[in-house]
Scaffold this motif. Structure first.
Motif, PDB file in Angstrom:
ATOM      1  N   ALA A  57       0.809  -1.230   0.000  1.00  0.00           N
ATOM      2  CA  ALA A  57       0.000   0.000   0.000  1.00  0.00           C
ATOM      3  C   ALA A  57       0.839   1.276   0.000  1.00  0.00           C
ATOM      4  CB  ALA A  57      -0.936  -0.001   1.204  1.00  0.00           C
ATOM      5  N   PHE A  61       0.295   5.313  -1.667  1.00  0.00           N
ATOM      6  CA  PHE A  61       0.100   6.479  -0.800  1.00  0.00           C
ATOM      7  C   PHE A  61       1.059   7.601  -1.189  1.00  0.00           C
ATOM      8  CE2 PHE A  61       0.797   8.998   3.017  1.00  0.00           C
ATOM      9  CZ  PHE A  61      -0.499   9.225   3.451  1.00  0.00           C
ATOM     10  N   SER A 123      -6.362   7.141  -2.875  1.00  0.00           N
ATOM     11  CA  SER A 123      -5.592   6.259  -2.001  1.00  0.00           C
ATOM     12  C   SER A 123      -5.148   6.994  -0.742  1.00  0.00           C
ATOM     13  CB  SER A 123      -4.371   5.698  -2.749  1.00  0.00           C
ATOM     14  OG  SER A 123      -3.425   6.716  -3.012  1.00  0.00           O
ATOM     15  N   SER A 127      -6.858   6.306   2.899  1.00  0.00           N
ATOM     16  CA  SER A 127      -5.934   5.913   3.964  1.00  0.00           C
ATOM     17  C   SER A 127      -6.141   6.770   5.210  1.00  0.00           C
ATOM     18  CB  SER A 127      -4.481   6.057   3.486  1.00  0.00           C
ATOM     19  OG  SER A 127      -4.226   5.216   2.387  1.00  0.00           O
ATOM     20  N   THR A 149      -6.357  -0.488   3.623  1.00  0.00           N
ATOM     21  CA  THR A 149      -6.091   0.553   2.629  1.00  0.00           C
ATOM     22  C   THR A 149      -6.077  -0.032   1.227  1.00  0.00           C
ATOM     23  OG1 THR A 149      -4.836   1.954   4.154  1.00  0.00           O
ATOM     24  CG2 THR A 149      -4.359   2.201   1.813  1.00  0.00           C
TER      25      THR A 149
END
Length: 258
Positions: A57, A61, A123, A127, A149
């Motif tokens: 993830a 991010f 994203s 998150s 996430t």
């Protein structure tokens, strides 16, 4: 400065009807749902899988932060709409309905933001929503934040964006929005089912049998929720088309002559 404050106040006043509607929906649904329901709850995943999903993830991010920076630098006026997309996700994904042990079913709200700003921006917003829910609502967890996430803030938004881009050339924009939001919701739970299946394969049948079990149970609550989320997202879009045309034109999502 006074002009900017006045403009923000006017925007907030325009937001009130839709925020009140979402809040009312939240009260009705949450009244029947125990507060212990979660995404994938804290400590539920084995350590190796928790670390794996964090690693997967994080690059999204970082790229998402760059994308949001580009959007806000090019058009600072879009900051309020960006905040609205995050708030929409926060409220909808807080509607908790217990489903599979260790998780729950709920709308995701990520389709709208993915359509407006793209999946990378979503994203980051997703998150942050998951982080605040884990810290403030005990909804999800820090160790499982990477997995949550990936399913809700990465897989779902990317599917929403692709579905929207695939359908919108037909000229049926609202259908594209409905399908994007609804299918993104379902994909989130397909990915969650796979995450749980990988972490907890069945003694007989392994990952496939475990996935079938998790996905089958999720589907009972998630299919109607996905349809409801698609319809609600279209309603929010209609509201934005009336009161946020300037922002939608900046994003090239509607034409000036529409």
């Amino acid at each position: 400065m006074e002009w900017l404050i006045l403009r923000i106040i006017l925007k907030v006043k325009r937001l009130l009807p839709i925020l009140l509607g979402i809040f009312s929906f939240y009260i009705v649904v949450s009244a029947a749902a125990p507060a212990y329901a979660m995404h994938i709850m804290e400590g539920f995943l084995p350590v190796e899988w928790a670390v794996f999903w964090w690693i997967v993830a994080l690059p999204f991010f970082v790229l998402g932060l760059r994308r949001i920076s580009q959007i806000t630098q090019a058009n600072p006026q879009l900051k309020l709409l960006l905040a609205l997309a995050g708030a929409f996700t926060f409220v909808l994904s807080a509607l908790k309905m217990p489903s599979v042990t260790g998780s729950c079913s709920h709308p995701t709200g990520t389709g709208l933001g993915a359509i407006l700003f793209g999946p990378l921006a979503m994203s980051v917003l997703g998150s942050l929503v998951l982080l605040f829910q884990a810290l403030l609502l005990a909804h999800g967890g820090i160790t499982t934040l990477g997995a949550d996430t990936f399913s809700m803030a990465i897989a779902g938004p990317f599917i929403a964006y692709w579905i929207y881009r695939l359908v919108v050339p037909t000229g049926k924009q609202r259908l594209a929005i409905f399908l994007a939001a609804a299918i993104a919701d379902l994909v989130t739970y397909i990915v969650t089912s796979m995450q749980l299946a990988l972490a907890f394969p069945a003694a007989t049948g392994g990952v496939v049998a475990s996935f079938t079990k998790f996905a089958g149970i999720f589907a009972i609550t998630q299919v109607p929720l996905a349809i409801s989320e698609g319809l609600l997202t279209v309603l929010v879009w209609n509201w934005l088309a009336n009161y946020g045309r300037q922002e939608l034109e900046m994003l090239q999502l509607i034409n000036q002559d529409e």
